[in-house]
Write a protein that holds these residues in place. Structure first.
Motif, PDB file in Angstrom:
ATOM      1  N   LYS A   1      -0.235  -2.863   5.605  1.00 20.87           N
ATOM      2  CA  LYS A   1       0.123  -2.747   4.194  1.00 20.87           C
ATOM      3  C   LYS A   1       1.212  -1.702   3.995  1.00 20.87           C
ATOM      4  O   LYS A   1       1.291  -0.710   4.724  1.00 20.87           O
ATOM      5  N   GLU A   2       2.028  -1.895   2.996  1.00 17.41           N
ATOM      6  CA  GLU A   2       3.140  -0.991   2.741  1.00 17.41           C
ATOM      7  C   GLU A   2       2.659   0.434   2.497  1.00 17.41           C
ATOM      8  O   GLU A   2       3.254   1.401   2.996  1.00 17.41           O
ATOM      9  N   GLN A   3       1.581   0.578   1.739  1.00 14.25           N
ATOM     10  CA  GLN A   3       1.051   1.908   1.450  1.00 14.25           C
ATOM     11  C   GLN A   3       0.584   2.597   2.734  1.00 14.25           C
ATOM     12  O   GLN A   3       0.833   3.789   2.947  1.00 14.25           O
TER      13      GLN A   3
END
Length: 703
Positions: A244-246
């Motif tokens: 995930k980007e986060q």
């Protein structure tokens, strides 16, 4: 994510930039000072006070250039985390100004308060004095405007109160005995044998705002309540999946901060469970690897906060999905670069390899209890044997090739390595041993993986010091026994051959290549006479067994007093952990879950009465069924709260720590499980708007 981490990074320039490492010392220190300090680091010789003054002054100037205003002696007490007390470099002068000073004495020794750290009875509360002493084998570094100086920690009377000191002692012990063996094989160039460690670190990331709403995560690190979500890890879609980007932002910042500190973060990926991840570094000496892993865990928690996340290092944060471990990849290498667990191409090299291999087999069989003790914690009890981690039984996986060679050696027969080719088994004509020629056994607690052993039983939150203290000390003992035999041999080759065959025959019971998760293995291990200590209270009493006390005394790793004190500290830690969990559970059940049940019951009662009184002939079956179930669960929760409270009072009234641990395990924890069962069942039927804290679905499945 901070904008500074969005720009391209020059890793070569960044790596180790905040570390007072060898290249910095070589550049900044006078040549004779650098040479003397290197001798101290590599040979353990004493650093003269006058030379320490020069090192301290140079270190201070470098740290100030890096923005440091303070220094701290950074040590590892028996709390499981690190400790530090910060002092500034400031020294006032007569005209009301100040200069920045740092002496050799301040570098070499500090004096923290030792009374508030776990001592296992070594220190009374009024006996406050303790000492920290500089460990020059682990480089100083700058972090958060402070110069961190790795140190050991001991009491006023000299008893060790930390995890670093016995680790260094064990490294010296195994080096001494390994050199004895190497000399018998003609190796006269190696001056030291170094134990190396690579610690694969697993962890969970959850949204910080949801984390703050759960008292159990805040106080204990794990969810004490929680029904299974509709989806878990059964689709196997998270392992090695798209990051995930986060989470990727977190990983990038973590890498950069670790690289600055000279920590070689290498591999990162999603793990098996939802919201679970892993980071693996490149190998380093055991002492430095331990320091680096402590820094890694600290930075994981700190950096997660920058990205709106909370990092969970508990071995089992969520029931019903995989927990988090720490894989301890352990090996022995000479200071000339030879890996002693790496099979070679020459008969002599192979004979040496097999001797070190047999030392491991014998040591793990004879001292399996110590390896289990090194992984015995309250959080790890949830994880071991839960179809995700090895059981509490210690066994070794070697692979088919090594098994065939050792079996042939023990039986005195030749070995066929390929069709039509026979390899004679003997010291003078051992076969070439191929690397990575067999599958890996991910269920094994202690697996040979080509040129190292992977000890897979550690909790994610654990220090890697304890297992490596045990491994090094056990290995020192077995190599000592082997050296004693071989040094007296009339015929070295014949004696070595007989020693290898005899050792394997007597200790091969500890080798197992099958599924360690299977119930059949537990029964088979019992037949073989292998230890099985399922819980921490089962394992810890054996720490001070007579043979273990003698092992540590012989190799100068622990005194008897130090072993007994550590056993008490570990037992007390277990008791405190379960007690905190029980109190947190009671708090949540009384103040959040039971009120939810009552509110839900009132809501159902109001709906039932309204429907009944509306004048229409309507079915009340749904309301009546739910109301009865909620009423039953409310009563059950209230009764189980009282039962748990009584068990906690019972356990807290027991003075003997071992007996208290038994009570916490057998009675308090059992009562906790009973209470959780009713509360989790309530969660499955309670409306989302009434449930008082975030669920597993919300915590693990976030975008």
């Amino acid at each position: 994510m901070h904008c500074e981490y969005e720009e391209p990074v020059n890793v070569s320039a960044l790596f180790g930039s905040m570390v007072f490492n060898d290249s910095v010392m070589r550049e900044r220190l006078p040549r004779h000072i650098y040479t003397s300090l290197k001798k101290t680091i590599e040979q353990g010789s004493r650093l003269e006070e006058s030379l320490a003054e020069v090192v301290a002054s140079t270190m201070k100037d470098w740290a100030i250039e890096k923005g440091a205003t303070h220094y701290t002696h950074w040590f590892q007490p028996m709390t499981g985390i690190t400790a530090e007390k910060h002092d500034s470099f400031i020294s006032p002068i007569a005209d009301g100004k100040a200069i920045m000073e740092f002496s050799g004495k301040e570098l070499v020794r500090g004096e923290p308060d030792a009374s508030s750290f776990p001592s296992g009875g070594l220190r009374a509360t009024f006996e406050a004095r303790g000492y920290t002493a500089w460990d020059p084998t682990s480089y100083a570094f700058v972090k958060d405007y402070t110069l961190y100086i790795p140190t050991v920690f001991c009491s006023y009377g000299g008893e060790i109160l930390d995890k670093k000191t016995p680790l260094i002692r064990s490294m010296e012990a195994v080096s001494f005995q390994a050199l004895r063996v190497l000399r018998l094989f003609g190796n006269t160039t190696a001056r030291r044998v170094i134990t190396t460690v690579g610690s694969e670190q697993e962890y969970f990331l959850v949204p910080k705002d949801l984390y703050r709403q759960r008292k159990d995560l805040i106080f204990t690190g794990r969810t004490l309540f929680g029904a299974k979500p509709p989806k878990g890890q059964e689709l196997e879609d998270h392992y090695f999946g798209n990051i995930k980007e986060q989470v990727a932002g977190f990983m990038r910042e973590l890498d950069i901060e670790l690289w600055k500190l000279g920590i070689s973060a290498k591999t990162e990926h999603n793990e098996a469970a939802p919201a679970q991840h892993e980071l693996a570094p490149i190998y380093n000496t055991s002492n430095i690897a331990c320091d680096h892993n402590q820094l890694t865990m600290e930075l994981m928690k700190k950096i997660a906060d920058h990205h709106g996340l909370a990092c969970l290092l508990h071995a089992k944060p969520f029931a019903g999905v995989n927990g988090s471990g720490k894989h301890n990849n352990w090996s022995l290498c000479t200071d000339t670069g030879e890996n002693l667990f790496e099979p070679g191409s020459s008969p002599g090299r192979n004979a040496q390899f097999l001797l070190f291999l047999c030392a491991v087999i014998k040591g793990v069989d004879e001292y399996a209890d110590l390896l289990r003790i090194s992984t015995a914690t309250a959080d790890n009890d949830h994880r071991l044997g839960a179809n995700e981690a090895p059981p509490s039984i210690i066994s070794i996986f070697l692979g088919d090739d090594l098994m065939d060679i050792l079996e042939a050696l023990a039986d005195g027969r030749s070995l066929k390595s390929s069709p039509g080719k026979v390899l004679e088994i003997g010291v003078s004509s051992l076969p070439k041993l191929p690397m990575d020629s067999t599958d890996r056994n991910r269920t094994s607690p202690f697996a040979f993986t080509g040129n190292k052993f992977e000890f897979r039983m550690l909790s994610a939150s654990a220090s890697v010091a304890e297992p490596n203290i045990m491994l090094n000390t056990i290995m020192a003992e077995e190599l000592c026994e082997f050296a004693n035999i071989l040094e007296k041999a009339d015929d070295f080759n014949d004696t070595l051959h007989d020693l290898l065959a005899k050792t394997y025959r007597e200790h091969k019971r500890v080798i197992f290549s099958g599924n360690n998760y299977a119930a059949e293995w537990v029964r088979e291990a019992e037949k073989r006479g292998l230890h099985n200590y399922p819980s921490t209270p089962d394992a810890l009493p054996h720490f001070s067994d007579a043979r273990n006390l003698e092992l540590f005394r012989k190799h100068h790793v622990f005194s008897e007093t130090e072993v007994v004190s550590r056993q008490e500290i570990l037992t007390e830690n277990y008791n405190k952990a379960i007690n905190i969990e029980a109190l947190t559970m009671l708090d949540m059940a009384k103040k959040q879950i039971l009120p939810c049940a009552i509110a839900f019951g009132k809501h159902l009662t109001d709906a039932y009465m309204a429907k009944k009184q509306c004048g229409l002939d309507l079915s009340l079956e749904a309301e009546e069924g739910l109301l009865k179930k909620v009423s039953y669960l409310s009563a059950s929760i209230a009764q189980k709260i009282q039962a748990l409270e009584a068990k906690v009072i019972q356990a807290r009234g027991i003075e003997d720590v071992a007996a208290a641990a038994r009570c916490y395990h057998d009675h308090v924890f059992a009562a906790m499980q009973e209470l959780r069962e009713s509360c989790d069942e309530l969660e499955t039927i309670a409306p989302e708007n009434l449930w008082p804290f975030p669920t597993y679905s919300q915590l693990m499945f976030y975008v």
